[in-house]
Motif scaffolding. Structure first.
Motif, mmCIF file in Angstrom:
data_model
loop_
_atom_site.group_PDB
_atom_site.id
_atom_site.type_symbol
_atom_site.label_atom_id
_atom_site.label_comp_id
_atom_site.label_asym_id
_atom_site.label_seq_id
_atom_site.Cartn_x
_atom_site.Cartn_y
_atom_site.Cartn_z
ATOM 1 N N ALA A 1 14.120 -2.847 7.572
ATOM 2 C CA ALA A 1 13.119 -3.436 6.675
ATOM 3 C C ALA A 1 12.811 -2.478 5.544
ATOM 4 N N GLY A 2 12.638 -3.049 4.350
ATOM 5 C CA GLY A 2 12.072 -2.328 3.215
ATOM 6 C C GLY A 2 10.689 -2.899 2.986
ATOM 7 N N ASN A 3 9.742 -2.490 3.813
ATOM 8 C CA ASN A 3 8.427 -3.140 3.872
ATOM 9 C C ASN A 3 7.429 -2.574 2.875
ATOM 10 N N PHE A 4 7.926 -2.062 1.769
ATOM 11 C CA PHE A 4 7.063 -1.372 0.804
ATOM 12 C C PHE A 4 5.950 -2.265 0.278
ATOM 13 N N VAL A 5 6.276 -3.524 -0.082
ATOM 14 C CA VAL A 5 5.229 -4.385 -0.648
ATOM 15 C C VAL A 5 4.163 -4.730 0.382
ATOM 16 N N LYS A 6 4.490 -4.648 1.659
ATOM 17 C CA LYS A 6 3.512 -4.910 2.707
ATOM 18 C C LYS A 6 2.401 -3.865 2.705
ATOM 19 N N ILE A 7 2.712 -2.668 2.197
ATOM 20 C CA ILE A 7 1.684 -1.637 2.125
ATOM 21 C C ILE A 7 1.285 -1.329 0.687
ATOM 22 N N GLY A 8 1.696 -2.199 -0.237
ATOM 23 C CA GLY A 8 1.244 -2.062 -1.617
ATOM 24 C C GLY A 8 1.888 -0.931 -2.383
ATOM 25 N N ILE A 9 3.164 -0.683 -2.092
ATOM 26 C CA ILE A 9 3.846 0.437 -2.726
ATOM 27 C C ILE A 9 5.206 -0.012 -3.247
ATOM 28 N N HIS A 10 5.777 0.779 -4.134
ATOM 29 C CA HIS A 10 7.086 0.501 -4.732
ATOM 30 C C HIS A 10 8.185 1.081 -3.843
ATOM 31 N N PRO A 11 9.351 0.441 -3.746
ATOM 32 C CA PRO A 11 10.459 1.030 -2.987
ATOM 33 C C PRO A 11 10.856 2.394 -3.547
ATOM 34 N N GLY A 12 11.420 3.227 -2.679
ATOM 35 C CA GLY A 12 11.848 4.562 -3.082
ATOM 36 C C GLY A 12 13.176 4.944 -2.472
ATOM 37 N N PRO B 1 -2.088 -9.651 7.570
ATOM 38 C CA PRO B 1 -1.772 -9.713 6.143
ATOM 39 C C PRO B 1 -2.766 -8.888 5.333
ATOM 40 N N GLY B 2 -2.313 -8.368 4.209
ATOM 41 C CA GLY B 2 -3.193 -7.602 3.344
ATOM 42 C C GLY B 2 -4.189 -8.483 2.606
#
Length: 259
Positions: free
Chosen positions: A130-141, A253-254
């Protein structure tokens, strides 16, 4: 031969170097671990008798992501400036010898980025990506915004990032993220066999072919991580990031505020 770096060991099986890392219980990484992995891969590059690399971790989880400033549990930690980590990560992409990655359990966020350093990924049936970055409000890196489209295409990458969806080993294989899926008990054997098959080729030819296929990759990752870093720094300061970390920890959910 066995060389020990910070949390990293190198053992050998014929012409294959087996690089293992261990940060129990979930193998979160930090700048020091990525630096140690880069040191290990560069050491292998200087050893002519070693022709391929098997990258693996100890325990039930391949890598659950980054750990910065003592924060764990979200697959991405809080860091004022992730630039130091990404500069070390680029070193991984600059190494010369083919890398097979064995993935068990979760490869989440930055852990997915670490798995994508490899040329190939062999996954256990219990693997999850998973690239769950948006789930924690952050940009992929970790250069993922450049690497993933090369491997699985733009549309699959967009789906993976925009939804933060978690994929099984079989689903990851269907999109080309994973090259083989095997039972957990056969993961080590299958990954070593794959690396051994690569190591049986003429090393100058294998490395030259790899260099051509990956021409410009490390430079592109370096440029892309600069952009990723800027976006992450901005989003680390947002209320949505703080909410996202809490939401993931609470498995809900956020409640986003767009600020």
């Amino acid at each position: 031969m066995k060389t020990v770096f910070d949390g990293v060991t190198i053992t050998t099986q014929d012409a294959v170097a087996i690089v293992s890392f261990s940060r129990p219980p979930l193998n979160y990484f930090d700048v020091d671990l990525i630096n140690a992995l880069a040191d290990a891969l560069e050491e292998i590059d200087r050893t002519d008798d070693l022709r391929a690399v098997l990258l693996r971790s100890e325990g039930k989880v391949f890598c659950a992501g980054a750990s910065f400033s003592g924060r764990e549990g979200s697959g991405q930690g809080e860091l004022a400036d992730p630039g130091d980590l990404y500069r070390q990560a680029v070193r991984l992409f600059r190494t010369r010898k083919p890398i097979v990655v064995a993935v068990q359990g979760a490869a989440i966020g930055g852990g997915l980025g670490l798995a994508m350093v490899g040329d190939f990924r062999i996954a256990a049936e219990d693997a999850r990506f998973a690239g769950n970055f948006v789930k924690i409000g952050i940009h992929p890196g970790f250069g993922l915004t450049h690497i993933l489209p090369r491997v699985i295409g733009h549309q699959n990458t967009a789906k993976l990032f925009y939804t933060g969806r978690r994929y099984t080993g079989a689903e990851a294989a269907a999109m080309g993220l994973v090259d083989e899926v095997v039972s957990a008990e056969h993961l080590a054997e299958a990954a070593l066999a794959f690396a051994t098959e690569i190591a049986e080729g003429a090393p100058l030819a294998v490395e030259a072919t790899r260099a051509t296929l990956r021409h410009g990759l490390a430079d592109a990752v370096a440029a892309q991580t600069e952009r990723e870093c800027r976006e992450q720094i901005a989003l680390f300061a947002s209320a949505d990031f703080k909410e996202g970390v809490q939401a993931v920890a609470e498995r809900r959910p956020g409640r986003w505020q767009r600020r």
